[in-house]
Scaffold this active site. Sequence first.
Site, PDB file in Angstrom:
ATOM      1  NE  ARG A  91      -9.360  -1.188  -2.094  1.00 44.23           N
ATOM      2  CZ  ARG A  91      -9.519  -2.491  -2.276  1.00 44.23           C
ATOM      3  NH1 ARG A  91      -8.716  -3.339  -1.689  1.00 44.23           N
ATOM      4  NH2 ARG A  91     -10.464  -2.963  -3.037  1.00 44.23           N
TER       5      ARG A  91
ATOM      6  CG  LEU B 236      -0.040   4.026  -3.450  1.00 46.90           C
ATOM      7  CD1 LEU B 236       0.766   4.585  -4.612  1.00 46.90           C
ATOM      8  CD2 LEU B 236       0.324   4.752  -2.162  1.00 46.90           C
ATOM      9  CE  LYS B 237      -5.175  -4.279  -2.518  1.00 43.81           C
ATOM     10  NZ  LYS B 237      -4.159  -4.857  -1.653  1.00 43.81           N
TER      11      LYS B 237
ATOM     12  CE  LYS C 152      -0.029  -3.921  15.293  1.00 43.21           C
ATOM     13  NZ  LYS C 152      -1.179  -3.989  14.430  1.00 43.21           N
TER      14      LYS C 152
ATOM     15  CG  HIS D 166       4.775  -9.085   7.049  1.00 40.26           C
ATOM     16  ND1 HIS D 166       5.144  -9.532   8.283  1.00 40.26           N
ATOM     17  CD2 HIS D 166       3.468  -8.812   7.111  1.00 40.26           C
ATOM     18  CE1 HIS D 166       4.099  -9.506   9.062  1.00 40.26           C
ATOM     19  NE2 HIS D 166       3.062  -9.076   8.388  1.00 40.26           N
TER      20      HIS D 166
HETATM   21  C1  LIG Z   1      -2.798  -9.470  10.234  1.00 38.28           C
HETATM   22  N1  LIG Z   1      -3.012  -8.080  10.029  1.00 38.28           N
HETATM   23  C2  LIG Z   1      -4.265  -7.518  10.014  1.00 38.28           C
HETATM   24  C3  LIG Z   1      -4.444  -6.253  10.604  1.00 38.28           C
HETATM   25  N2  LIG Z   1      -5.661  -5.680  10.624  1.00 38.28           N
HETATM   26  C4  LIG Z   1      -6.702  -6.313  10.066  1.00 38.28           C
HETATM   27  N3  LIG Z   1      -7.914  -5.752  10.092  1.00 38.28           N
HETATM   28  N4  LIG Z   1      -6.573  -7.515   9.478  1.00 38.28           N
HETATM   29  C5  LIG Z   1      -5.376  -8.153   9.439  1.00 38.28           C
HETATM   30  O1  LIG Z   1      -5.291  -9.253   8.891  1.00 38.28           O
HETATM   31  N5  LIG Z   1      -3.412  -5.620  11.147  1.00 38.28           N
HETATM   32  C6  LIG Z   1      -2.134  -6.207  11.300  1.00 38.28           C
HETATM   33  C7  LIG Z   1      -1.858  -7.248  10.304  1.00 38.28           C
HETATM   34  C8  LIG Z   1      -1.255  -6.687   9.048  1.00 38.28           C
HETATM   35  N6  LIG Z   1      -2.194  -5.957   8.307  1.00 38.28           N
HETATM   36  C9  LIG Z   1      -2.832  -6.437   7.214  1.00 38.28           C
HETATM   37  C10 LIG Z   1      -3.827  -5.655   6.713  1.00 38.28           C
HETATM   38  C11 LIG Z   1      -4.486  -6.033   5.556  1.00 38.28           C
HETATM   39  C12 LIG Z   1      -4.158  -7.204   4.932  1.00 38.28           C
HETATM   40  C13 LIG Z   1      -4.816  -7.591   3.669  1.00 38.28           C
HETATM   41  O2  LIG Z   1      -4.527  -8.624   3.134  1.00 38.28           O
HETATM   42  N7  LIG Z   1      -5.678  -6.747   3.102  1.00 38.28           N
HETATM   43  C14 LIG Z   1      -6.267  -6.995   1.822  1.00 38.28           C
HETATM   44  C15 LIG Z   1      -7.748  -6.725   1.836  1.00 38.28           C
HETATM   45  C16 LIG Z   1      -8.514  -7.775   2.560  1.00 38.28           C
HETATM   46  C17 LIG Z   1      -9.970  -7.726   2.200  1.00 38.28           C
HETATM   47  O3  LIG Z   1     -10.734  -7.038   2.834  1.00 38.28           O
HETATM   48  N8  LIG Z   1     -10.356  -8.385   1.155  1.00 38.28           N
HETATM   49  C18 LIG Z   1     -11.717  -8.398   0.641  1.00 38.28           C
HETATM   50  C19 LIG Z   1     -11.881  -7.489  -0.551  1.00 38.28           C
HETATM   51  C20 LIG Z   1     -10.778  -7.696  -1.498  1.00 38.28           C
HETATM   52  C21 LIG Z   1     -10.763  -6.789  -2.717  1.00 38.28           C
HETATM   53  O4  LIG Z   1      -9.942  -5.917  -2.828  1.00 38.28           O
HETATM   54  N9  LIG Z   1     -11.619  -7.081  -3.692  1.00 38.28           N
HETATM   55  C22 LIG Z   1     -11.540  -6.500  -4.989  1.00 38.28           C
HETATM   56  C23 LIG Z   1     -12.353  -7.369  -5.935  1.00 38.28           C
HETATM   57  C24 LIG Z   1     -11.802  -8.770  -5.979  1.00 38.28           C
HETATM   58  C25 LIG Z   1     -10.937  -9.019  -7.160  1.00 38.28           C
HETATM   59  O5  LIG Z   1     -11.453  -9.018  -8.261  1.00 38.28           O
HETATM   60  O6  LIG Z   1      -9.720  -9.266  -6.968  1.00 38.28           O
HETATM   61  C26 LIG Z   1     -12.097  -5.095  -4.976  1.00 38.28           C
HETATM   62  O7  LIG Z   1     -12.892  -4.764  -4.086  1.00 38.28           O
HETATM   63  O8  LIG Z   1     -11.665  -4.328  -5.834  1.00 38.28           O
HETATM   64  C27 LIG Z   1     -12.067  -9.834   0.270  1.00 38.28           C
HETATM   65  O9  LIG Z   1     -11.164 -10.692   0.272  1.00 38.28           O
HETATM   66  O10 LIG Z   1     -13.219 -10.101   0.026  1.00 38.28           O
HETATM   67  C28 LIG Z   1      -5.593  -6.100   0.800  1.00 38.28           C
HETATM   68  O11 LIG Z   1      -5.533  -6.563  -0.345  1.00 38.28           O
HETATM   69  O12 LIG Z   1      -5.175  -4.973   1.117  1.00 38.28           O
HETATM   70  C29 LIG Z   1      -3.171  -8.011   5.445  1.00 38.28           C
HETATM   71  C30 LIG Z   1      -2.512  -7.631   6.600  1.00 38.28           C
END
Ligand SMILES: CN1c2c(nc(N)[nH]c2=O)NC[C@@H]1CNc1ccc(C(=O)N[C@@H](CCC(=O)N[C@@H](CCC(=O)N[C@@H](CCC(=O)O)C(=O)O)C(=O)O)C(=O)O)cc1
Length: 774
Positions: free
Chosen positions: A15, A17-18, A118, A708
């Site tokens: 990830r 790019l994120k 979508k 958003h």
């Molecule tokens: C509402 N929406 C969703 C969709 N699909 C889903 N499956 N869920 C949804 O909520 N589709 C339509 C809409 C819009 N889409 C999204 C999609 C994704 C997000 C979002 O906020 N994604 C987060 C990741 C969420 C998650 O799984 N978090 C985990 C792990 C987090 C993480 O990255 N941890 C770090 C370590 C932590 C740190 O030190 O900061 C790592 O692993 O490196 C968690 O919370 O535990 C994203 O950030 O992309 C929103 C809407």
Amino acid sequence: MLTHNLGYPRIGSKRQLKKASEAYWAGKSTLRELQETGANIREENWKIQQEAGIDLIPSNDFSFYDQVLDMSFTVGAIPERYHEIVTDQKKPELDLYFAMARGYQKNGLDIIAMEMTKWFDTNYHYIVPEFKKNQPFKLFSTKILDEFKEAKRQGIITKPVILGPVSYLLLGKEKEKGFKRIELIKNLVPVYLDILKKLEESNATWVQLDEPFLAMDLDQEEKEAFEYTYKTIRKACPNLKILLTTYFGGLDENLDLACELPVCGLHLDLVRAPKQLEKTLDKLPQNLSLSLGLVDGRNIWKNDFKASLELLELAKGKKSENRLLIASSCSLLHSPCDLEEEKSGSGLTAEIQQWLAFAKQKVGEIASLKQLALDSGLPENQQLLEENQKAIQSKKTSSIIHKQEVGQAVSSLTPGHSTRNKPFGERRKLQTPNLNLPLFPTTTIGSFPQTKEVRQWRALKKKGKLTQNQYDELIKSETEMAIRWQEGIGLDVLVHGEFERNDMVEYFGEQLEGFVFTQNGWVQSYGSRCVKPPIIYGDVSRPEPMTVGWTSFAQSLTEKNVKGMLTGPVTILQWSFVRNDQPRSTTCQQIALAIREEVADLEKEGIKIIQIDEPALREGLPLRQSDWEAYLDWAVECFRISASVVEDKTQIHTHMCYSEFNDIIKHIAGMDADVITIECSRSQMELLDAFAEFQYPNEIGPGVYDIHSPRIPSKEEMVELLEKAKSVLPEEQLWVNPDCGLKTRGWKETEPALERMVQAAKALRKTTVAGIEN
Ligand SMILES: CN1c2c(nc(N)[nH]c2=O)NC[C@@H]1CNc1ccc(C(=O)N[C@@H](CCC(=O)N[C@@H](CCC(=O)N[C@@H](CCC(=O)O)C(=O)O)C(=O)O)C(=O)O)cc1
Ligand SMILES: N[C@@H](CCS)C(=O)O
Ligand SMILES: [Zn+2]
């Protein structure tokens, strides 16, 4: 015979790019660093595919946010409200691009973002192009060419991937009345010609033009637009090999049209629509190449080489080998990057891992299929096939898939399971005294900011650095803070905040049997946001309550009602990788029964309002209208199975976002939720028209602000949106809420936005005769 891939995931296997985009947006890194990350990801992706042995490697499948926004940028379809940013010469191009995606609230400017919706029936979201009458187009960004040249410098002649002009227009929206966007085709095609000629001059050979709309219902004008476009391209660029790609469905009645277009090759999605192969082979002119989309870009199961080779043999029987291409069914954007990133010890046992293939493995499969198709007799190829078939057989005969009691529960379903006792009008009379709410009740959609701290607590728990108990205490303190704050600002129906959830689907997947989850199986959802879809491999059941503890805890802190918050069965199905050995409808019924048990337990614990989110119900619609009814019947039925277990005085909410409702409003009403909250603000309440026209009988909460965007809306603009809603729907029917959950926002934006939202509702109550100050 050539191999190719329609597109590779662009977020990076870790990830990257994120992380780079979010750091740049937060002002914590430079544009140069972000661009370097992009270049590294592209290089890595090209290398992976080159090493796998892919002949035509895609370029321009990379994007800093979204490929449709890239196209708007390329053809200069930049809405006027962003021109102020354009004229500021100090702003780099990418800032303008991000402003279109995310809105812009800086340097005295306050510009809203473009709409997002979508991408067909996927969980990927694109930025909707905006068109006006006589919309001019001009070549604005040279990204397509730049990335082609970048790969060329690395020794790879790529196949640029470009969203086709007809589909690009059809994905957009008319922003003024009096014209149809397809009429813009003659303005648009010259810009495409410009790009294609430049590619030709740079020695590009194949160019992939994506026209997914060829797998959808088309009217006469749209069909003519296809003919005009591809004839014009052929005339202007006779030496370029245009590969026209369709995906997510079959060509069906557009087959003749597609076969007559003067292109060099046609791509079929043979995973979604294998039956179209035979008909296409009969129709397709001999001099046209046929690309066989055999490797599933939308799911994670290993390719069944035997089944794919049967299709290949069929094609080889009717077409010369050198006019065949082997490919993924669609872009691998929808697949996680690399199965090798899954460490042992996760829920992915060795037994399950052998059934899977992620993007990196899929490009390997494409290359293997070519190897097998060319000479299946070679000993190493025989071994390749044997190993593949062993894994396929192991899944078919595994003992972990079927559970007798789940099958029995599904076959015992009766209409009684999906019907509330009384109709809405009667239920409302029982709910009103039970809930005691003012006119224009205020609420939120469920999640509150998933701050860095909250995510870190979860990460620390995973690493064993926080005990379950310590973690629970931290989440409790966050929940209590959220409850106190909601009470303080005067919200009417509270939420617990969903702090304990990593994601609204994965959280349930982790607790339901029949699911496994990955450690690193990230897939882009929109912009920098990713999801880790759980994998449904077997019959689904609920071993124990999943949300009752957290909801009851939150309810115990306040006199106000706290909503129980669940994800609905259709959304869990749609946002998971689904088993491919039974109909989706059966899997959905199993999930519905599990959610129904949770709903019953929440009610037993005294929760009076339960929200069952179904944001993916619309997304699951088949591409062709003729298939809609069958899908909607079982999808709505599954929602009702999950909801109808409660007493009539318990209020059921549902929530949907990123959806157009006009064409399915009858079925939305058929869900019979007491309250539906919908995303509405980016479209300025346009979505409500469908509800008004249909005289939708139940209660509705049209979203009054776009969650958003980091932009904070003013109270006045929310009042204005609510006035609009009031002008089309009776006020007793209306709720006040944001568009969606607030997990992606920070408290800095959430606090003022929600305070203003409550003020907007209060202001509105004052203007109504029936209104009572809360
Ligand atoms: C509402 N929406 C969703 C969709 N699909 C889903 N499956 N869920 C949804 O909520 N589709 C339509 C809409 C819009 N889409 C999204 C999609 C994704 C997000 C979002 O906020 N994604 C987060 C990741 C969420 C998650 O799984 N978090 C985990 C792990 C987090 C993480 O990255 N941890 C770090 C370590 C932590 C740190 O030190 O900061 C790592 O692993 O490196 C968690 O919370 O535990 C994203 O950030 O992309 C929103 C809407
Ligand atoms: N309850 C979820 C719905 C998102 S669509 C949330 O608030 O995040
Ligand atoms: Zn939502």
